[in-house]
Design a protein around this motif. Structure first.
Motif, PDB file in Angstrom:
ATOM      1  N   ASN A 146       0.887  -1.040   0.107  1.00 46.70           N
ATOM      2  CA  ASN A 146      -0.054  -0.157  -0.007  1.00 46.70           C
ATOM      3  C   ASN A 146       0.771   1.205  -0.074  1.00 46.70           C
ATOM      4  OD1 ASN A 146      -2.700  -1.270   0.376  1.00 46.70           O
ATOM      5  ND2 ASN A 146      -1.844  -2.222   2.155  1.00 46.70           N
ATOM      6  N   ARG A 147       0.257   2.319   0.136  1.00 45.35           N
ATOM      7  CA  ARG A 147       1.095   3.848  -0.199  1.00 45.35           C
ATOM      8  C   ARG A 147       1.956   3.920   1.077  1.00 45.35           C
ATOM      9  NH1 ARG A 147      -1.822   9.217  -0.277  1.00 45.35           N
ATOM     10  NH2 ARG A 147      -2.095   8.698   1.999  1.00 45.35           N
ATOM     11  N   GLY A 148       1.567   3.624   2.308  1.00 45.05           N
ATOM     12  CA  GLY A 148       2.737   3.622   3.259  1.00 45.05           C
ATOM     13  C   GLY A 148       3.239   2.484   4.040  1.00 45.05           C
ATOM     14  N   TYR A 149       2.731   1.503   3.722  1.00 41.91           N
ATOM     15  CA  TYR A 149       3.164   0.087   4.407  1.00 41.91           C
ATOM     16  C   TYR A 149       2.935  -1.139   3.415  1.00 41.91           C
ATOM     17  CZ  TYR A 149      -1.725  -0.602   4.993  1.00 41.91           C
ATOM     18  OH  TYR A 149      -3.384  -0.815   4.841  1.00 41.91           O
ATOM     19  N   TYR A 150       3.536  -2.116   3.800  1.00 48.28           N
ATOM     20  CA  TYR A 150       3.224  -3.557   3.367  1.00 48.28           C
ATOM     21  C   TYR A 150       2.359  -4.204   4.285  1.00 48.28           C
ATOM     22  CZ  TYR A 150       6.866  -2.431   0.199  1.00 48.28           C
ATOM     23  OH  TYR A 150       7.913  -2.062  -0.620  1.00 48.28           O
ATOM     24  N   ALA A 151       1.235  -5.113   4.070  1.00 45.59           N
ATOM     25  CA  ALA A 151       0.496  -6.022   4.765  1.00 45.59           C
ATOM     26  C   ALA A 151       0.912  -7.121   4.544  1.00 45.59           C
ATOM     27  CB  ALA A 151      -1.224  -5.717   4.588  1.00 45.59           C
ATOM     28  N   ILE A 152       1.428  -8.279   5.467  1.00 45.61           N
ATOM     29  CA  ILE A 152       2.035  -9.290   5.268  1.00 45.61           C
ATOM     30  C   ILE A 152       1.203 -10.502   6.086  1.00 45.61           C
ATOM     31  CG2 ILE A 152       3.990 -10.782   5.492  1.00 45.61           C
ATOM     32  CD1 ILE A 152       5.423  -7.947   5.999  1.00 45.61           C
ATOM     33  N   ARG A 153       0.604 -11.175   5.038  1.00 49.44           N
ATOM     34  CA  ARG A 153      -0.332 -12.275   5.382  1.00 49.44           C
ATOM     35  C   ARG A 153       0.635 -13.564   5.676  1.00 49.44           C
ATOM     36  NH1 ARG A 153      -4.104 -12.591   8.410  1.00 49.44           N
ATOM     37  NH2 ARG A 153      -4.937 -14.505   7.172  1.00 49.44           N
TER      38      ARG A 153
END
Length: 259
Positions: A146-153
């Motif tokens: 995403n614009r400001g972060y990575y979401a890690i599943r």
């Protein structure tokens, strides 16, 4: 287990002021909102503006600003509190320092928990071994940027040895961030053919947005300042709009996390 590399926020790595920054940010947002409301109210009386219409506009604007500032503060807090560890035997761990703090009740309890988190982060910056509260990342099922972060599943192993699905966040700005992403990608696995991601969430977003728009229109038309519909439906529609906004937020968050 001995640590080979630690990834943490540059602000945390220098000397964490997580608690002071978080508490100061909350107090600053609350003070700003109070000043804007007081100033707007005084302006209404000073300029003899339409009170009902201007009050509605003021409440909407202040609420939107408060939500935006709180979201920005929240993501900064997440980034500063999340720490990744790589051990010498090539095992990757993640830890949210907030989860190991004792958060009491009320404002004093929150202040105590925030300051304890700050002390924990200062200790982690100089740690030589993986702390007890860290989760081992066993497998990564998806990384969404995403614009400001990575979401890690991913699937993680808790300290209790229980294996559970988990979403962790890598807020952009970590030192040597690319090396951490490479470590996460090395652990990425796919089980079976890929499926369309987030289709249900997109449908939920669309439906929630349409319903929210409809209730918002009813609120405007039934507001005393407009008076096109019966005033008796204003508060029920307002409550329904808030409820629908929660569903919309829920689906947006799920979609952005890639869940």
């Amino acid at each position: 287990m001995e640590i080979r590399t630690i990834w943490m926020s540059p602000d945390t790595a220098r000397k964490s002021r997580w608690g002071l920054r978080t508490l100061g940010g909350i107090a600053g947002i609350a003070a700003l909102m109070g000043l804007l409301i007081i100033g707007g109210t005084l302006l209404v009386f000073a300029l003899d503006l339409p009170r009902e219409a201007f009050s509605l506009l003021l409440v909407c604007a202040v609420t939107a600003l408060a939500a935006a500032l709180a979201l920005k503060l929240g993501w900064r807090s997440v980034g500063d509190a999340t720490v990744f560890f790589l051990t010498r035997d090539d095992r990757l761990y993640v830890m949210d320092a907030r989860t190991v703090s004792r958060w009491g009740r009320g404002i004093p309890g929150y202040i105590s928990g925030a300051l304890e988190t700050q002390r924990s982060l200062r200790a982690l910056a100089d740690a030589s071994r993986v702390p007890d509260g860290a989760d081992e990342i066993l497998q990564v099922s998806g990384i969404r940027e995403n614009r400001g972060y990575y979401a890690i599943r991913c699937r993680v192993r808790r300290a209790s040895r229980q294996t559970v699905p988990h979403t962790c966040f890598l807020v952009k700005g970590y030192a040597d961030q690319d090396a951490l992403l490479q470590q996460l990608e090395r652990r990425q696995r796919w089980d079976g053919p890929p499926e369309p991601a987030g289709s249900r969430d997109l449908l939920g977003i669309l439906i929630s947005a349409l319903v929210l728009t409809a209730f918002a229109a009813l609120c405007v038309l039934s507001h005393p300042a407009v008076d096109r519909l019966p005033r008796s439906i204003y508060f029920p529609c307002l409550g329904a709009a808030f409820l629908t906004a929660f569903f919309l937020t829920y689906f947006i968050i799920r979609h952005r996390r890639g869940e």
